[in-house]
Design a protein around this motif. Structure first.
Motif, PDB file in Angstrom:
ATOM      1  N   ASP A 168       0.804  -1.230   0.000  1.00 41.43           N
ATOM      2  CA  ASP A 168       0.000   0.000   0.000  1.00 41.43           C
ATOM      3  C   ASP A 168       0.836   1.279   0.000  1.00 41.43           C
ATOM      4  N   PHE A 169       2.131   1.129   0.115  1.00 41.15           N
ATOM      5  CA  PHE A 169       3.007   2.312   0.180  1.00 41.15           C
ATOM      6  C   PHE A 169       3.893   2.440  -1.057  1.00 41.15           C
ATOM      7  N   ALA A 170       4.135   1.295  -1.708  1.00 39.52           N
ATOM      8  CA  ALA A 170       5.108   1.286  -2.804  1.00 39.52           C
ATOM      9  C   ALA A 170       4.616   2.112  -3.981  1.00 39.52           C
ATOM     10  N   SER A 171       5.561   2.835  -4.562  1.00 38.23           N
ATOM     11  CA  SER A 171       5.296   3.534  -5.808  1.00 38.23           C
ATOM     12  C   SER A 171       6.410   3.081  -6.738  1.00 38.23           C
ATOM     13  N   ARG A 172       7.251   4.023  -7.187  1.00 38.32           N
ATOM     14  CA  ARG A 172       8.379   3.562  -7.991  1.00 38.32           C
ATOM     15  C   ARG A 172       9.340   2.759  -7.096  1.00 38.32           C
ATOM     16  N   TYR A 173       9.463   3.205  -5.838  1.00 39.52           N
ATOM     17  CA  TYR A 173      10.328   2.514  -4.881  1.00 39.52           C
ATOM     18  C   TYR A 173       9.486   2.035  -3.696  1.00 39.52           C
ATOM     19  N   ALA A 174      10.131   1.381  -2.731  1.00 36.53           N
ATOM     20  CA  ALA A 174       9.383   0.644  -1.705  1.00 36.53           C
ATOM     21  C   ALA A 174       8.425   1.495  -0.890  1.00 36.53           C
ATOM     22  N   THR A 175       8.808   2.744  -0.600  1.00 37.50           N
ATOM     23  CA  THR A 175       7.919   3.562   0.235  1.00 37.50           C
ATOM     24  C   THR A 175       7.568   4.896  -0.433  1.00 37.50           C
ATOM     25  N   GLY A 176       7.666   4.943  -1.745  1.00 37.34           N
ATOM     26  CA  GLY A 176       7.304   6.167  -2.465  1.00 37.34           C
ATOM     27  C   GLY A 176       8.180   6.361  -3.692  1.00 37.34           C
ATOM     28  N   ASP A 177       8.466   7.628  -4.003  1.00 38.66           N
ATOM     29  CA  ASP A 177       9.209   7.906  -5.233  1.00 38.66           C
ATOM     30  C   ASP A 177      10.696   8.180  -5.017  1.00 38.66           C
ATOM     31  N   GLU A 178      11.158   7.951  -3.785  1.00 38.87           N
ATOM     32  CA  GLU A 178      12.594   8.117  -3.501  1.00 38.87           C
ATOM     33  C   GLU A 178      13.165   6.774  -3.062  1.00 38.87           C
ATOM     34  N   VAL A 179      14.445   6.586  -3.349  1.00 37.70           N
ATOM     35  CA  VAL A 179      15.131   5.373  -2.899  1.00 37.70           C
ATOM     36  C   VAL A 179      15.520   5.564  -1.437  1.00 37.70           C
ATOM     37  N   TYR A 180      15.076   4.649  -0.601  1.00 36.41           N
ATOM     38  CA  TYR A 180      15.417   4.729   0.817  1.00 36.41           C
ATOM     39  C   TYR A 180      15.968   3.377   1.297  1.00 36.41           C
ATOM     40  N   MET A 181      16.126   3.310   2.611  1.00 35.50           N
ATOM     41  CA  MET A 181      16.782   2.142   3.208  1.00 35.50           C
ATOM     42  C   MET A 181      16.096   0.813   2.856  1.00 35.50           C
ATOM     43  N   ALA A 182      14.764   0.816   2.806  1.00 38.06           N
ATOM     44  CA  ALA A 182      14.054  -0.427   2.465  1.00 38.06           C
ATOM     45  C   ALA A 182      14.526  -0.941   1.102  1.00 38.06           C
ATOM     46  N   ASP A 183      14.711  -0.020   0.149  1.00 34.99           N
ATOM     47  CA  ASP A 183      15.157  -0.407  -1.195  1.00 34.99           C
ATOM     48  C   ASP A 183      16.592  -0.919  -1.186  1.00 34.99           C
ATOM     49  N   VAL A 184      17.424  -0.260  -0.375  1.00 35.85           N
ATOM     50  CA  VAL A 184      18.835  -0.624  -0.321  1.00 35.85           C
ATOM     51  C   VAL A 184      18.999  -2.065   0.202  1.00 35.85           C
ATOM     52  N   PHE A 185      18.108  -2.450   1.102  1.00 32.22           N
ATOM     53  CA  PHE A 185      18.138  -3.830   1.606  1.00 32.22           C
ATOM     54  C   PHE A 185      17.439  -4.801   0.645  1.00 32.22           C
ATOM     55  N   LEU A 186      16.338  -4.335   0.075  1.00 29.21           N
ATOM     56  CA  LEU A 186      15.513  -5.238  -0.728  1.00 29.21           C
ATOM     57  C   LEU A 186      16.154  -5.616  -2.064  1.00 29.21           C
ATOM     58  N   ALA A 187      16.745  -4.660  -2.742  1.00 24.34           N
ATOM     59  CA  ALA A 187      17.237  -4.927  -4.099  1.00 24.34           C
ATOM     60  C   ALA A 187      18.266  -6.080  -4.128  1.00 24.34           C
ATOM     61  N   PRO A 188      19.332  -6.029  -3.310  1.00 24.02           N
ATOM     62  CA  PRO A 188      20.274  -7.165  -3.348  1.00 24.02           C
ATOM     63  C   PRO A 188      19.634  -8.482  -2.883  1.00 24.02           C
ATOM     64  N   GLN A 189      18.680  -8.369  -1.953  1.00 25.69           N
ATOM     65  CA  GLN A 189      18.039  -9.594  -1.440  1.00 25.69           C
ATOM     66  C   GLN A 189      17.239 -10.289  -2.547  1.00 25.69           C
ATOM     67  N   ILE A 190      16.592  -9.503  -3.398  1.00 20.25           N
ATOM     68  CA  ILE A 190      15.831 -10.112  -4.506  1.00 20.25           C
ATOM     69  C   ILE A 190      16.789 -10.823  -5.469  1.00 20.25           C
ATOM     70  N   VAL A 191      17.907 -10.162  -5.776  1.00 22.03           N
ATOM     71  CA  VAL A 191      18.861 -10.780  -6.715  1.00 22.03           C
ATOM     72  C   VAL A 191      19.390 -12.101  -6.166  1.00 22.03           C
ATOM     73  N   VAL A 192      19.821 -12.077  -4.913  1.00 13.38           N
ATOM     74  CA  VAL A 192      20.385 -13.294  -4.304  1.00 13.38           C
ATOM     75  C   VAL A 192      19.315 -14.395  -4.221  1.00 13.38           C
ATOM     76  N   SER A 193      18.105 -14.015  -3.880  1.00 14.65           N
ATOM     77  CA  SER A 193      17.040 -15.010  -3.703  1.00 14.65           C
ATOM     78  C   SER A 193      16.674 -15.689  -5.023  1.00 14.65           C
ATOM     79  N   THR A 194      16.682 -14.916  -6.101  1.00  9.72           N
ATOM     80  CA  THR A 194      16.311 -15.516  -7.387  1.00  9.72           C
ATOM     81  C   THR A 194      17.494 -16.251  -8.008  1.00  9.72           C
ATOM     82  N   SER A 195      18.685 -15.640  -7.931  1.00  7.37           N
ATOM     83  CA  SER A 195      19.815 -16.268  -8.632  1.00  7.37           C
ATOM     84  C   SER A 195      20.408 -17.439  -7.853  1.00  7.37           C
ATOM     85  N   ARG A 196      20.491 -17.315  -6.534  1.00  8.10           N
ATOM     86  CA  ARG A 196      21.151 -18.376  -5.760  1.00  8.10           C
ATOM     87  C   ARG A 196      20.158 -19.423  -5.261  1.00  8.10           C
TER      88      ARG A 196
END
Ligand SMILES: N[C@@H](CCC(=O)N[C@@H](CS)C(=O)NCC(=O)O)C(=O)O
Length: 233
Positions: A168-196
């Motif tokens: 309910d909060f996500a827009s372009r990024y996890a909590t709106g239109d700016e890159v914040y800490m949630a994105d910084v944690f989430l982006a690498p986690q998605i890559v590792v989870s799908t690739s590894r």
């Protein structure tokens, strides 16, 4: 008199750590290191890369004396002058305080709490349950298949929580239109989870959509494993 000597001490302290180059102890494939590389890149902070190959146990090497930097023997570790900080969560908080440019936490208290919560889910309830040493231990004690299914189960549980938290909060990024800490944690986690771990992301439509935005961010690309000096291609 007292105030001015206190001020001088303060400025000496800050200049001793701000004049020297930041050092980052990192491993190219470590998602925790990637979070810090991503944050440093967003904040435009140059740093010296210190590779630690955790797959061959360099984090335990008595020669490198890595335990003096992190008694838990994990990467990442950030060194800023005489200040040593380990744990990506603590490092990001430190960077936020010391280098406030391009904030990683929004001013809005609700969104700030949401960012901290999302980052904490990844830092405490996902990554520690699939980290190298934990899976190695499980592999030896229980078996490789059980170890892998344990990792996958916990990643999916964590992603489901993040999907619910952020939808309910996500827009372009996890909590709106700016890159914040949630994105910084989430982006690498998605890559590792799908690739590894071969996680099927179809159950997490918000996270899939967010990843489309991460992929095209130059700071994310610059901090990616393949772009690091210790990458093996
Ligand atoms: N919460 C810590 C976790 C650190 C961590 O688990 N680092 C991993 C790489 S992502 C590591 O060094 N693993 C080595 C091992 O498992 O022995 C952080 O975010 O920095």
């Amino acid at each position: 008199m007292e105030a001015s000597s206190e001020q001088q001490k303060k400025s000496e302290n800050s200049s001793s750590s701000s004049s020297s180059k930041l050092l980052l102890y990192s491993y190219w494939q470590s998602s925790c290191s990637w979070r810090v590389r991503f944050a440093l890149s967003l904040k435009g902070l140059p740093y010296e890369y210190k590779p630690v190959n955790i797959t061959i146990g360099e984090q335990f090497s008595p020669v490198a004396d890595f335990k003096r930097l992190n008694p838990l023997h994990f990467v990442p570790v950030l060194v800023d002058g005489d200040i040593v900080v380990s744990d990506s969560f603590a490092i990001l908080q430190y960077l936020e305080d010391k280098y406030p440019q391009r904030p990683l936490l929004p001013a809005d208290t609700r969104l700030k709490a949401l960012n901290l919560q999302a980052a904490s889910v990844i830092n405490s309830n996902i990554q520690p349950l699939h980290m190298l040493s934990v899976l190695k231990h499980l592999e030896e004690k229980v078996g490789p298949e059980e170890s892998l299914s344990f990792a996958k189960l916990n990643i999916e549980k964590g992603f489901l929580a993040l999907e619910m938290l952020l939808k309910d909060f996500a827009s372009r990024y996890a909590t709106g239109d700016e890159v914040y800490m949630a994105d910084v944690f989430l982006a690498p986690q998605i890559v590792v989870s799908t690739s590894r771990f071969n996680i099927n992301m179809s159950k997490f439509p918000t996270l899939i959509r967010l990843y489309e935005s991460y992929k095209i961010l130059p700071e994310f690309e610059a901090s990616s494993p393949e772009r690091q000096p210790d990458a093996v291609h």
